[in-house]
Design an enzyme around this catalytic site. Structure first.
Site, PDB file in Angstrom:
ATOM      1  N   ASP A 388      18.595  68.341 -44.290  1.00 28.94           N
ATOM      2  CA  ASP A 388      20.045  68.422 -44.121  1.00 28.94           C
ATOM      3  C   ASP A 388      20.713  67.039 -44.276  1.00 28.94           C
ATOM      4  O   ASP A 388      20.135  66.027 -43.913  1.00 28.94           O
ATOM      5  CB  ASP A 388      20.296  68.969 -42.702  1.00 28.94           C
ATOM      6  N   LYS A 497      13.980  74.413 -49.012  1.00 26.85           N
ATOM      7  CA  LYS A 497      13.951  74.956 -47.648  1.00 26.85           C
ATOM      8  C   LYS A 497      15.281  75.664 -47.429  1.00 26.85           C
ATOM      9  O   LYS A 497      16.329  75.023 -47.416  1.00 26.85           O
ATOM     10  CB  LYS A 497      13.775  73.799 -46.657  1.00 26.85           C
ATOM     11  N   ASP A 499      17.654  77.430 -45.134  1.00 28.95           N
ATOM     12  CA  ASP A 499      17.892  77.529 -43.694  1.00 28.95           C
ATOM     13  C   ASP A 499      18.994  78.546 -43.401  1.00 28.95           C
ATOM     14  O   ASP A 499      19.755  78.931 -44.289  1.00 28.95           O
ATOM     15  CB  ASP A 499      18.291  76.136 -43.178  1.00 28.95           C
ATOM     16  N   MET A 500      19.089  78.956 -42.163  1.00 29.82           N
ATOM     17  CA  MET A 500      20.124  79.897 -41.718  1.00 29.82           C
ATOM     18  C   MET A 500      20.242  79.685 -40.217  1.00 29.82           C
ATOM     19  O   MET A 500      19.390  80.144 -39.467  1.00 29.82           O
ATOM     20  CB  MET A 500      19.626  81.317 -42.018  1.00 29.82           C
ATOM     21  N   ASP A 569      11.503  74.928 -34.689  1.00 30.37           N
ATOM     22  CA  ASP A 569      11.928  73.521 -34.635  1.00 30.37           C
ATOM     23  C   ASP A 569      11.103  72.752 -33.611  1.00 30.37           C
ATOM     24  O   ASP A 569      11.148  71.522 -33.561  1.00 30.37           O
ATOM     25  CB  ASP A 569      13.413  73.429 -34.257  1.00 30.37           C
TER      26      ASP A 569
HETATM   27  C1  GLA Z   1      17.527  73.730 -38.506  1.00 30.02           C
HETATM   28  C2  GLA Z   1      16.119  73.676 -39.040  1.00 30.02           C
HETATM   29  C3  GLA Z   1      15.585  72.270 -38.952  1.00 30.02           C
HETATM   30  C4  GLA Z   1      16.484  71.345 -39.725  1.00 30.02           C
HETATM   31  C5  GLA Z   1      17.907  71.453 -39.230  1.00 30.02           C
HETATM   32  C6  GLA Z   1      18.851  70.680 -40.109  1.00 30.02           C
HETATM   33  O1  GLA Z   1      17.558  73.500 -37.147  1.00 30.02           O
HETATM   34  O2  GLA Z   1      15.305  74.560 -38.353  1.00 30.02           O
HETATM   35  O3  GLA Z   1      14.277  72.204 -39.433  1.00 30.02           O
HETATM   36  O4  GLA Z   1      16.412  71.651 -41.088  1.00 30.02           O
HETATM   37  O5  GLA Z   1      18.351  72.792 -39.190  1.00 30.02           O
HETATM   38  O6  GLA Z   1      20.173  70.788 -39.691  1.00 30.02           O
END
Ligand code: GLA
Length: 754
Positions: A388, A497, A499-500, A569
């Site tokens: 991110d 990757k 993400d959501m 995470d």
């Molecule tokens: C989520 C993902 C993390 C990371 C953050 C970035 O929490 O699970 O691995 O990529 O977003 O904002």
């Protein structure tokens, strides 16, 4: 083999280690007769005779609640929770679907868009389609059962077709539904009553609690925890209402008849191939029959099915094991690897990645990333992933989602400049995206404030300062396909990757007519799948990894498009031991993203040894998520050693079979093992999750999955004995007998010598 036995009017779906029987009594209602171990001829005869007697008696004298039904309706005289519910144009909610006909199809039909497991010739797959009709409204229900005989798996789906002239509303449409009878009781006077459940059966203590449930609840950073316990009378809904499969509950559950463990017991697994609002519902009835309905969640769901239209449910994969949980996992793992995952990466070893998230969060520039990447390359890693913060003005999580163009302040030479330099190091290049979101602070939102899910006139509630794009709208998907596609193309990415990061709220839009707002959750999901599919087709060699605030969308639906998923995470080694242990009940380690990060851990503040963190990461799809330029040289060397080791064992971890040995939820240790496809090599991982209690006798474990007749030697001239011995005699490596280190851990290699 699927057979219809005409004389007795029943279907037999015969797997190598399981039998599934469905019957059509004279009244045309569909009955569930049996799902379990293959039956002897006499047991089958008895079962059919009993069924015949019961179905005739109950038809005339008592309620259909005493029948074991398949895909039951509601509102006649079975008042248990139904498999489906419809509202007809006349407002009545009573339907009656009766058996009409069947077809036995070779292979597995194409069900159109959305995730679907595959069948290949070698599987000798057949599909039974049972057609039920509601004549009054000219509606048809197609129940599909695809049998994978050698895997003891059934994949079920349901299609509702409207052949009438008026619309019908679907309020509920499970993918699979059946009534599982209780097992025979072995003790006490209740045994007699049990022979005919429901007819004069006394509810007794021995009967209560005979069904047990294993589920995988959790929360952010604690996904998929294993919980096992008795089912009580009543209805239990395992579900998500969040628009994603959720941190809170995974769309996979097992029920077992009586107490089960890894080795023993009859276990039934249900895994849904859907990633939005799902439901696995059990109703334990007073006679201890267990109804299971699995599919889309009926909560907030209403689908209008116009004349001539059909609605296709998602898939439910159903697994049976007569030998405890391990039988379910073994078959599901192989099935997911071989028939759910597809594409370029299916059988390719997954690159060992270095992700910059925990290393830099949003604070990075080209040079900083290159320093980290260089250190990663030196350590032996293969792929650098920019997480991110690379786009627009994204310096924290309050802005810019939707604006998928590079931030030149951080990356003056653009993504391409960075990617070229990363590729120049000999690493692959990966990128983080979160397509389904929009930040109110973004150009996209300014331009299209109506593109997010919202209910006109109401507040749009944010989570992580972001709103959810309405993925049901083709123009939204086209925008994402173009902008994200362009970024991926320009940057020549090898990995994405996806993400959501939030649940759906204010699920409404101004496009669907008022009567169709109940369709939006599902339309959103189908829109997400559509975009995934389009991007997969445009970038067939790019490796996609699913992610959802960690592991909130970890399911067979996502795995159809993304062959690996970030598990959580939480990268703390100890917590991960539990998360990955529980995840393994349904999902193979190949698909489970597992990274080493720095200590103290960014979430738990705990410091587990590098060895522990490495062994946990090596038990899945290995990666590193840390600024290793800040690590001591000795730590970097140690890391490089683990990376080298993982490269050696990767084919076994990713494409071998996985077995759980010791359960950290129930004991002081977690241990598991991998066996190579040719069964000549094995890896045993052992973790002391808690110090042993004083005076506690260390018991040890038996290995699994070896060839009984081969001799296996522990590394470096250690213990050497037959596979049979390893699998029948308990073994506990010395360091765990009286561990001085409260968190001792070790990896053992076994090699076949003869
Ligand atoms: C989520 C993902 C993390 C990371 C953050 C970035 O929490 O699970 O691995 O990529 O977003 O904002």
């Amino acid at each position: 083999m699927i057979t219809f036995h005409k004389a007795k009017n029943y279907f037999q779906l015969q797997g190598e280690g399981s039998t599934y029987l469905l019957g059509v009594p004279p009244n045309g209602d569909l009955h569930h007769l049996y799902w379990g171990k293959p039956l002897s001829a006499s047991a089958l005869k008895k079962l059919l005779a009993e069924w015949k007697k019961r179905s005739l008696e109950t038809e005339h004298h008592v309620s259909r609640e005493f029948q074991r039904r398949e895909y039951a309706d509601f509102g006649h005289n079975d008042l248990r929770t139904p498999a489906f519910q419809l509202e007809h144009a006349d407002g009545y909610r009573i339907s009656e679907f009766l058996y009409d006909s069947f077809q036995i199809l070779p292979g597995k039909p194409d069900f159109g868009p959305g995730p679907s497991s595959r069948a290949e010739e070698a599987d000798q797959v057949q599909t039974l389609k049972v057609l039920l009709k509601d004549k009054l409204h000219k509606l048809e229900l197609d129940l599909y059962y695809t049998l994978y005989p050698s895997r003891n798996l059934l994949v079920r789906r349901t299609i509702l077709r409207n052949r009438g002239s008026k619309p019908v509303s679907i309020l509920k449409l499970s993918s699979a539904s059946l009534d599982l009878p209780p097992g025979p009781l072995t003790r006490g006077p209740q045994a007699e009553g049990q022979a005919m459940p429901g007819l004069g059966t006394k509810s007794t203590e021995a009967q209560t609690g005979s069904w047990r449930l294993v589920r995988f609840p959790g929360r952010w950073a604690q996904e998929r925890q294993m919980k096992e316990g008795p089912l009580q009378e009543g209805t239990l809904r395992l579900e998500s209402r969040r628009g994603i499969s959720s941190h809170e509950m995974n769309p996979f559950a097992m029920v077992s008849r009586g107490q089960s463990d890894e080795e023993k017991g009859e276990v039934y697994g249900f895994a849904l191939a859907t990633s939005g609002n799902w439901l696995i519902e059990t109703e334990l009835f007073r006679d201890q029959t267990l109804r299971v309905n699995a599919g889309l969640n009926d909560f907030n769901f209403k689908w209008n099915l116009g004349p001539g239209k059909a609605f296709v449910s998602p898939e439910c994969v159903m697994a049976y094991s007569a030998s405890g949980f391990s039988g379910i996992s073994f078959n599901l793992h192989r099935f997911i690897r071989e028939r759910v995952i597809g594409g370029h990466w299916q059988y390719r070893p997954r690159p060992m990645l270095l992700n910059n998230w925990e290393a830099t969060y949003f604070k990075f520039n080209h040079e900083k990333l290159m320093r980290i990447a260089r250190a990663g390359k030196e350590a032996g890693l293969e792929l650098f992933v920019l997480d991110d913060g690379w786009f627009s003005k994204r310096d924290d999580d309050t802005s810019s989602l939707g604006d998928w163009f590079v931030d030149k302040r951080k990356l003056p030479r653009g993504l391409r400049g960075l990617s070229d330099d990363i590729h120049g190091l000999g690493l692959k290049f990966g990128l983080w995206i979160e397509p389904e979101m929009v930040s109110p602070k973004s150009l996209l939102y300014k331009k299209h404030p109506g593109w997010c899910l919202h209910v006109p006139g109401r507040r749009r509630r944010m989570a992580r300062s972001q709103l959810v794009l309405d993925m049901s709208r083709p123009e939204v998907r086209d925008y994402l396909f173009e902008t994200i596609g362009k970024a991926l193309e320009e940057a020549r990415v090898d990995y994405v990757k996806w993400d959501m990061n939030r649940s759906l709220s204010e699920v409404g839009n101004e496009v669907l007519t008022p009567g169709k707002q109940g369709e939006l959750y599902f339309r959103y999901l189908m829109g997400v799948y559509d975009l995934m599919d389009r991007l997969n087709r445009r970038f067939p060699k790019v490796l996609f990894e699913g992610c959802s605030g960690g592991g909130a969308r970890f399911d067979l639906g996502i795995l159809h498009y993304h062959p690996q998923i970030w598990a959580s995470d939480n990268t703390d080694g100890l917590d991960r031991t539990f998360i990955q242990y529980a995840t393994s009940f349904a999902y193979p380690p190949l698909v489970t993203g597992a990274h080493i990060s720095s200590v103290p851990n960014h979430i738990t503040h705990r410091s587990m040894s590098l060895k522990w963190r490495a062994l946990v990461a090596m038990s899945g799809n290995f990666g590193v998520e840390a600024d290793i330029t800040k690590w001591r040289p000795s730590e970097r060397k140690e890391l490089a050693d683990y990376i080298r080791l993982y490269k050696e064992i990767r084919p076994i971890v990713q494409f071998g079979d996985f077995y759980r040995l010791e359960n950290p939820y129930q004991s002081n240790r977690a241990s598991w093992m991998f066996v190579s496809p040719d069964q000549r090599k094995a890896l045993v991982f052992v973790f002391q999750v808690k110090p042993p209690k004083k005076g506690e006798k260390a018991e040890g474990f038996k290995l699994k999955g070896l060839k009984a007749g081969l001799t296996y030697e522990l590394q470096n001239g250690g213990l050497k004995q037959s596979g049979e011995k390893w699998m029948t005699k308990r073994w506990l490596p010395g360091i765990f007998k009286n561990p001085k280190n409260p968190h001792a851990c070790e990896l053992f290699h076994l090699t076949a010598r003869r």
